[in-house]
Write an enzyme that holds these catalytic residues in place. Structure first.
Site, PDB file in Angstrom:
ATOM      1  N   ARG A   1       0.813  -1.217   0.000  1.00 10.96           N
ATOM      2  CA  ARG A   1       0.000   0.000   0.000  1.00 10.96           C
ATOM      3  C   ARG A   1       0.843   1.260   0.000  1.00 10.96           C
ATOM      4  O   ARG A   1       0.499   2.230  -0.680  1.00 10.96           O
ATOM      5  CB  ARG A   1      -0.960  -0.016   1.199  1.00 10.96           C
ATOM      6  CG  ARG A   1      -1.874   1.199   1.321  1.00 10.96           C
ATOM      7  CD  ARG A   1      -2.501   1.620  -0.001  1.00 10.96           C
ATOM      8  NE  ARG A   1      -3.187   0.540  -0.690  1.00 10.96           N
ATOM      9  CZ  ARG A   1      -3.593   0.590  -1.948  1.00 10.96           C
ATOM     10  NH1 ARG A   1      -3.353   1.659  -2.685  1.00 10.96           N
ATOM     11  NH2 ARG A   1      -4.220  -0.441  -2.491  1.00 10.96           N
TER      12      ARG A   1
ATOM     13  N   LYS B   1       4.688  38.033  -0.123  1.00  8.29           N
ATOM     14  CA  LYS B   1       3.390  37.970  -0.781  1.00  8.29           C
ATOM     15  C   LYS B   1       2.510  39.140  -0.357  1.00  8.29           C
ATOM     16  O   LYS B   1       2.929  40.005   0.410  1.00  8.29           O
ATOM     17  CB  LYS B   1       2.739  36.622  -0.496  1.00  8.29           C
ATOM     18  CG  LYS B   1       3.523  35.450  -1.114  1.00  8.29           C
ATOM     19  CD  LYS B   1       2.880  34.124  -0.852  1.00  8.29           C
ATOM     20  CE  LYS B   1       1.567  33.972  -1.598  1.00  8.29           C
ATOM     21  NZ  LYS B   1       1.745  33.941  -3.064  1.00  8.29           N
TER      22      LYS B   1
ATOM     23  N   GLU C   1       5.746  39.891  -4.462  1.00  6.47           N
ATOM     24  CA  GLU C   1       4.511  39.780  -5.220  1.00  6.47           C
ATOM     25  C   GLU C   1       3.941  41.161  -5.509  1.00  6.47           C
ATOM     26  O   GLU C   1       3.891  42.018  -4.625  1.00  6.47           O
ATOM     27  CB  GLU C   1       3.492  38.960  -4.436  1.00  6.47           C
ATOM     28  CG  GLU C   1       2.155  38.794  -5.145  1.00  6.47           C
ATOM     29  CD  GLU C   1       1.195  37.933  -4.346  1.00  6.47           C
ATOM     30  OE1 GLU C   1       0.106  38.418  -4.010  1.00  6.47           O
ATOM     31  OE2 GLU C   1       1.544  36.773  -4.043  1.00  6.47           O
TER      32      GLU C   1
ATOM     33  N   ASP D   1       0.964  38.748  -9.943  1.00 14.18           N
ATOM     34  CA  ASP D   1      -0.119  37.947  -9.404  1.00 14.18           C
ATOM     35  C   ASP D   1      -1.472  38.324 -10.000  1.00 14.18           C
ATOM     36  O   ASP D   1      -1.897  39.486  -9.937  1.00 14.18           O
ATOM     37  CB  ASP D   1      -0.182  38.115  -7.888  1.00 14.18           C
ATOM     38  CG  ASP D   1      -1.235  37.225  -7.253  1.00 14.18           C
ATOM     39  OD1 ASP D   1      -1.196  36.006  -7.501  1.00 14.18           O
ATOM     40  OD2 ASP D   1      -2.099  37.753  -6.531  1.00 14.18           O
TER      41      ASP D   1
END
Length: 286
Positions: free
Chosen positions: A102, A169, A202, A224
């Site tokens: 698995r 960001k 960003e 962005d």
């Protein structure tokens, strides 16, 4: 060549944690039903189409579970596969094969799905200067394998974590008080800490692009959620002084147009967060 984060130690630690999660105090199904000395063999069958990934990892897993298992690799990582192909065979103690089954399948199915989608998107931007990147939108504790799959599929890794690159960001910029403030604070921090990390910032508007350029001291400007026309203008404004990266809402329908804007990189979170796994199975044979 494997990415630098793939060391013998890092792979061994991942497998150890994963097996502990799955096996606990024993694979009682196999221990109860299969004689301890029973020998058998199995084939790993491909039941889909795409790019195979996780073969090398599978060999590590089998040999960690039982060093005496004999693995014959028939198709390498990065191979194009179709329904009915056999990726590898494994021979040895039947209990060991079943215990490893698995984890091998979970890793290979997920990695092959990521490699397949990465390869597909990479083909869509062929002939441009853009390079396809992944993101940190990964499965906790499985990032290493997901990013490895991106590389196998022909993409490149963005930063691995929060520690190996500074990425300012929108929330960083807003909390810091603006583009200039965020960049200047970051440069002071890195100098004080004696760290040499690349800085990416960003931007959401052309005015923010202009401010990032004027402030300087960065390596890359992230564009962005911009329209292709805005990206094209942003690339012109940057003028090769810094790398450019497109991000945000990029799909297989739009990625080619984004690439033609002249950006250096295109980051796509869907490579790792929304990919369908490849169907694989491990079947006994005589």
């Amino acid at each position: 060549m494997k990415p630098t984060y793939l060391t013998e130690k890092s792979i061994a630690e991942f497998i150890s944690r994963a097996l502990a999660e799955d096996i606990g105090d024993g694979d009682h199904s196999s221990l109860a039903s299969i004689p301890a000395d029973a020998q058998n063999q199995a084939r790993l069958l491909v039941k889909g189409e795409g790019i195979l990934a996780g073969v090398e990892l599978a060999t590590y897993i089998f040999r960690t579970v039982d060093p005496d298992l004999q693995v014959e690799v028939l198709l390498q990582d990065g191979a194009s596969v179709a329904f009915g192909d056999i990726a590898l065979t494994v021979k040895g103690r039947a209990q060991s094969i079943l215990t490893a089954e698995r984890l091998v399948l979970n890793c290979m199915q997920r990695m092959s799905g990521i490699a397949t989608y990465t390869h597909y998107l990479s083909r869509l931007i062929e002939g441009t200067n853009a390079t396809l990147l992944d993101t940190r939108k990964t499965t906790p504790n499985f990032r290493m394998m997901e990013k490895w799959a991106v590389v196998i599929g022909g993409g490149r890794n963005h930063r691995f974590g929060l520690y190996d690159m500074v990425m300012l960001k929108d929330n960083h910029v807003d909390y810091a008080g603006g583009i200039k403030e965020a960049i200047e604070a970051t440069r002071r921090y890195l100098k004080d800490k004696g760290k040499e990390l690349q800085i990416e910032v960003e931007t959401r508007t052309l005015e923010e692009v202009r401010e990032a350029i004027e402030t300087g001291g960065i390596q890359r400007v992230l564009l962005d959620n911009m329209s292709p026309d805005m990206m094209r203008e942003a690339v012109r404004m940057v003028g090769g002084r810094y790398e450019t990266e497109a991000s945000g809402g990029i799909t297989e329908e739009t990625i080619a147009e984004v690439a033609r804007t002249g950006v250096d990189y295109i980051s796509v979170g869907a490579l790792t967060h929304s990919t369908k796994s490849m169907d694989l199975s491990l079947k006994a044979y005589k």
